[in-house]
Scaffold this active site. Structure first.
Site, PDB file in Angstrom:
ATOM      1  N   GLY A  17       0.780  -1.235   0.000  1.00 25.69           N
ATOM      2  CA  GLY A  17       0.000   0.000   0.000  1.00 25.69           C
ATOM      3  C   GLY A  17       0.811   1.283   0.000  1.00 25.69           C
TER       4      GLY A  17
ATOM      5  N   GLY B 297       2.919   2.620   2.161  1.00 24.10           N
ATOM      6  CA  GLY B 297       4.330   2.509   2.508  1.00 24.10           C
ATOM      7  C   GLY B 297       5.164   2.003   1.354  1.00 24.10           C
TER       8      GLY B 297
ATOM      9  CB  SER C  29      -6.867   8.074   9.982  1.00 22.66           C
ATOM     10  OG  SER C  29      -8.133   7.768   9.424  1.00 22.66           O
TER      11      SER C  29
ATOM     12  CE1 TYR D 194      -6.731   3.246  11.921  1.00 26.08           C
ATOM     13  CE2 TYR D 194      -8.560   4.649  11.229  1.00 26.08           C
ATOM     14  CZ  TYR D 194      -7.288   4.144  11.012  1.00 26.08           C
ATOM     15  OH  TYR D 194      -6.580   4.529   9.909  1.00 26.08           O
TER      16      TYR D 194
END
Length: 248
Positions: free
Chosen positions: A17, A19, A137, A150
């Site tokens: 993904g 990274g 995020s 999260y």
């Protein structure tokens, strides 16, 4: 001279993904990169795809013991380096009524505790004038049902970016965060193993995103490298890369 020639970079969580896309851009620019992952399949796949240009290391981003070992490995491979990209993390969905202590702890260990101690252990090896980029995020600023732990862990990480930026100022190390919205990566399929559920989520998210599409890993990688190398007067900031989802 290639764009990143002479630069040394450590990416925690880079075998797929966002990274992995960042690793590829760095290698294309002649940087030296050490990248970590957790699953053996992911490590093997990344090493095969990246070839000898990258050092691929097994390291659990949740484990302080393994973070300590990683710091020793980085010291041995690079001595010092220029950019730390702390990218490991993913979401486990659980609404309030089905949240468990195990899920709660997993989200904070992976998305907040691990990144904090990774910076603690690796910052002494970062060159003066270097930088740290954390992956937060869109969930840390929007009330998204089912991802309470999260989102809260990513909000903690956003706070860490500010505090660590202040604490590392004397060493001229900048700390910033990239905040992805919905990005088309393998994490989505991992979070939603049921293909019909994944397709439904994609459709719902496309309707919510102002730009009406998912982002790409390459778009995140460009933002990371901007923060890491080009944004030399930016510190403690969070850059949304979310198609306008958190802004419009």
């Amino acid at each position: 001279m290639e764009r990143y020639e002479g630069k040394k970079v450590v990416i925690i969580g880079g075998t797929s993904g966002m990274g992995l896309a960042t690793v590829k851009m760095l290698l294309d620019g002649s940087a030296r990169v050490l990248v970590t992952g957790r699953s053996q399949a992911g490590l093997d796949s990344a090493q095969q795809e990246l070839g000898k240009g990258a050092i691929v290391v097994s390291s659990d981003a949740r484990s302080l013991t393994e973070i300590n070992a990683l710091a020793s490995r980085v010291k041995a491979e690079f001595d010092t380096f220029d950019l730390l990209f702390v990218n490991a993390g993913f979401a486990l969905r659980a609404p309030l009524e089905s949240m468990t202590e195990a899920i709660y702890d997993e989200m904070f260990n992976l998305n907040a505790k691990g990144p904090f101690f990774a910076v603690q252990k690796l910052a002494p090896l970062i060159n003066r004038g270097g930088s740290v980029v954390l992956t937060t995020s869109v969930a840390n600023v929007k009330g998204m049902p089912g991802v309470a732990a999260y989102g809260a862990a990513k909000a903690a990480l956003r706070s860490f970016a500010r505090v660590l930026a202040a604490e590392l100022l004397p060493r001229e190390i900048r700390v910033n965060a990239v905040s992805p919205g919905p990005i088309d990566t393998p994490i989505l399929d991992k979070s939603f193993p049921d293909k019909d559920a994944a397709a439904q989520i994609r459709e719902q998210m496309n309707g919510i995103i102002p730009m009406k599409r998912f982002g790409t890993s390459e778009e995140i990688a460009k933002a990371v490298l901007f923060l890491g190398f080009d944004a030399t007067f930016t510190n403690g900031a969070e850059l949304p890369v979310d198609g306008g989802a958190s802004q419009l």
